[in-house]
Design a protein around this motif. Structure first.
Motif, PDB file in Angstrom:
ATOM      1  N   LEU A  79       0.830  -1.200   0.000  1.00 43.34           N
ATOM      2  CA  LEU A  79       0.000   0.000   0.000  1.00 43.34           C
ATOM      3  C   LEU A  79       0.867   1.255   0.000  1.00 43.34           C
ATOM      4  CD1 LEU A  79      -2.751   1.379   0.134  1.00 43.34           C
ATOM      5  CD2 LEU A  79      -2.702   1.066   2.629  1.00 43.34           C
ATOM      6  N   CYS A  80       1.884   1.283   0.846  1.00 45.21           N
ATOM      7  CA  CYS A  80       2.786   2.444   0.901  1.00 45.21           C
ATOM      8  C   CYS A  80       3.520   2.632  -0.413  1.00 45.21           C
ATOM      9  CB  CYS A  80       3.783   2.300   2.054  1.00 45.21           C
ATOM     10  SG  CYS A  80       3.010   2.438   3.679  1.00 45.21           S
ATOM     11  N   TYR A  81       3.949   1.541  -1.025  1.00 44.53           N
ATOM     12  CA  TYR A  81       4.643   1.614  -2.313  1.00 44.53           C
ATOM     13  C   TYR A  81       3.739   2.252  -3.363  1.00 44.53           C
ATOM     14  CZ  TYR A  81       6.986   0.212  -6.594  1.00 44.53           C
ATOM     15  OH  TYR A  81       7.592   0.225  -7.827  1.00 44.53           O
ATOM     16  N   GLU A  82       2.480   1.801  -3.428  1.00 43.49           N
ATOM     17  CA  GLU A  82       1.557   2.327  -4.429  1.00 43.49           C
ATOM     18  C   GLU A  82       1.241   3.806  -4.168  1.00 43.49           C
ATOM     19  OE1 GLU A  82       0.988   0.757  -7.157  1.00 43.49           O
ATOM     20  OE2 GLU A  82       1.920  -1.080  -6.422  1.00 43.49           O
ATOM     21  N   LEU A  83       1.058   4.182  -2.919  1.00 43.93           N
ATOM     22  CA  LEU A  83       0.818   5.590  -2.597  1.00 43.93           C
ATOM     23  C   LEU A  83       2.032   6.439  -2.970  1.00 43.93           C
ATOM     24  CD1 LEU A  83      -0.907   5.166   0.881  1.00 43.93           C
ATOM     25  CD2 LEU A  83      -2.002   5.963  -1.228  1.00 43.93           C
ATOM     26  N   ASN A  84       3.217   5.916  -2.689  1.00 46.49           N
ATOM     27  CA  ASN A  84       4.454   6.623  -3.016  1.00 46.49           C
ATOM     28  C   ASN A  84       4.620   6.770  -4.526  1.00 46.49           C
ATOM     29  OD1 ASN A  84       7.006   7.805  -2.053  1.00 46.49           O
ATOM     30  ND2 ASN A  84       7.916   6.089  -3.182  1.00 46.49           N
ATOM     31  N   GLU A  85       4.244   5.752  -5.266  1.00 46.73           N
ATOM     32  CA  GLU A  85       4.339   5.814  -6.727  1.00 46.73           C
ATOM     33  C   GLU A  85       3.483   6.945  -7.289  1.00 46.73           C
ATOM     34  OE1 GLU A  85       6.127   3.839  -9.280  1.00 46.73           O
ATOM     35  OE2 GLU A  85       7.277   3.873  -7.418  1.00 46.73           O
ATOM     36  N   GLU A  86       2.416   7.283  -6.590  1.00 48.31           N
ATOM     37  CA  GLU A  86       1.568   8.400  -7.020  1.00 48.31           C
ATOM     38  C   GLU A  86       2.090   9.734  -6.501  1.00 48.31           C
ATOM     39  OE1 GLU A  86      -2.478   7.685  -5.880  1.00 48.31           O
ATOM     40  OE2 GLU A  86      -2.780   6.287  -7.532  1.00 48.31           O
ATOM     41  N   GLY A  87       3.228   9.711  -5.817  1.00 51.79           N
ATOM     42  CA  GLY A  87       3.808  10.932  -5.288  1.00 51.79           C
ATOM     43  C   GLY A  87       3.154  11.407  -4.001  1.00 51.79           C
ATOM     44  N   ARG A  88       2.443  10.522  -3.347  1.00 53.06           N
ATOM     45  CA  ARG A  88       1.738  10.882  -2.117  1.00 53.06           C
ATOM     46  C   ARG A  88       2.596  10.516  -0.908  1.00 53.06           C
ATOM     47  NH1 ARG A  88      -4.158   8.510  -2.949  1.00 53.06           N
ATOM     48  NH2 ARG A  88      -4.696   9.983  -1.305  1.00 53.06           N
ATOM     49  N   ASN A  89       2.467  11.275   0.155  1.00 50.54           N
ATOM     50  CA  ASN A  89       3.206  11.019   1.395  1.00 50.54           C
ATOM     51  C   ASN A  89       2.502   9.882   2.131  1.00 50.54           C
ATOM     52  OD1 ASN A  89       4.205  10.984   4.038  1.00 50.54           O
ATOM     53  ND2 ASN A  89       4.620  13.176   4.013  1.00 50.54           N
TER      54      ASN A  89
END
Length: 186
Positions: A79-89
């Motif tokens: 989940l963190c990886y996918e959020l990070n891929e979208e440039g989200r903190n």
């Protein structure tokens, strides 16, 4: 006959079921006020460590064979990886946001770790989230269980991931240092 703290059996049952007892639960105050007793009790009786923090308590064990903690770390990592891929903190979002079931489901379906996620969450996402709710890692924020937020207990998994990363970096540095020492004349 030994005098136990109030709600002793319930405290023992909840913690042995792998639950995080959160600060806003009545059992938290009892455990917090009797922390030394409960640390000794769980250590002597079960070989477990009671971790008492300002906002939750939980048990740990070096001998644990349960897989839920591992599955939670993998789920959070994806989940963190996918959020990070979208440039989200991702850390800020996990700590402060309300998530929608469909949003999480879509992240996991498009994830590069989809197969890994499906292998650890053998049941469907509903059952997995219900399990996280039972151990107080998430709280549902609506009656139909489509929206949820992570509790402060999620910090345990971030800290664990951080420790793993630090150990990996130390291992790599140690290996690089030993490789370089081969070239130093004696």
């Amino acid at each position: 006959m030994q005098q136990y703290p109030e709600n002793h059996q319930e405290i023992v049952r909840e913690l042995l079921e792998g639950k995080f007892i959160l600060y806003n639960h009545p059992l938290f105050v009892i455990i917090y006020n009797n922390a030394l007793y409960y640390k000794d009790f769980f250590s002597f009786s079960f070989g477990y460590n009671l971790i008492v923090r300002n906002d939750f308590v939980y048990l740990t064990s070096k001998e644990s064979k349960e897989k839920l903690s591992r599955n939670i770390v993998i789920f959070l990592s994806a989940l963190c990886y996918e959020l990070n891929e979208e440039g989200r903190n991702f850390k800020l979002l996990i700590e402060n946001s309300i998530f929608d079931y469909d949003e999480i489901y879509n992240y996991l379906q498009k994830s590069t770790f989809k197969e890994t996620i499906e292998s650890i969450i053998k049941e469907d996402l509903d059952k997995f989230l219900n399990r996280l709710n039972r151990i107080n890692l998430i709280e549902f924020t609506d009656s139909n269980k489509h929206k949820f937020k992570f509790t402060n207990a999620v910090q345990v998994f971030f800290e664990y991931a951080s420790e793993l990363a630090k150990r990996k970096i130390m291992e790599q540095n140690k290996n690089e240092d030993s490789d370089q020492s081969k070239y130093i004349p004696k």
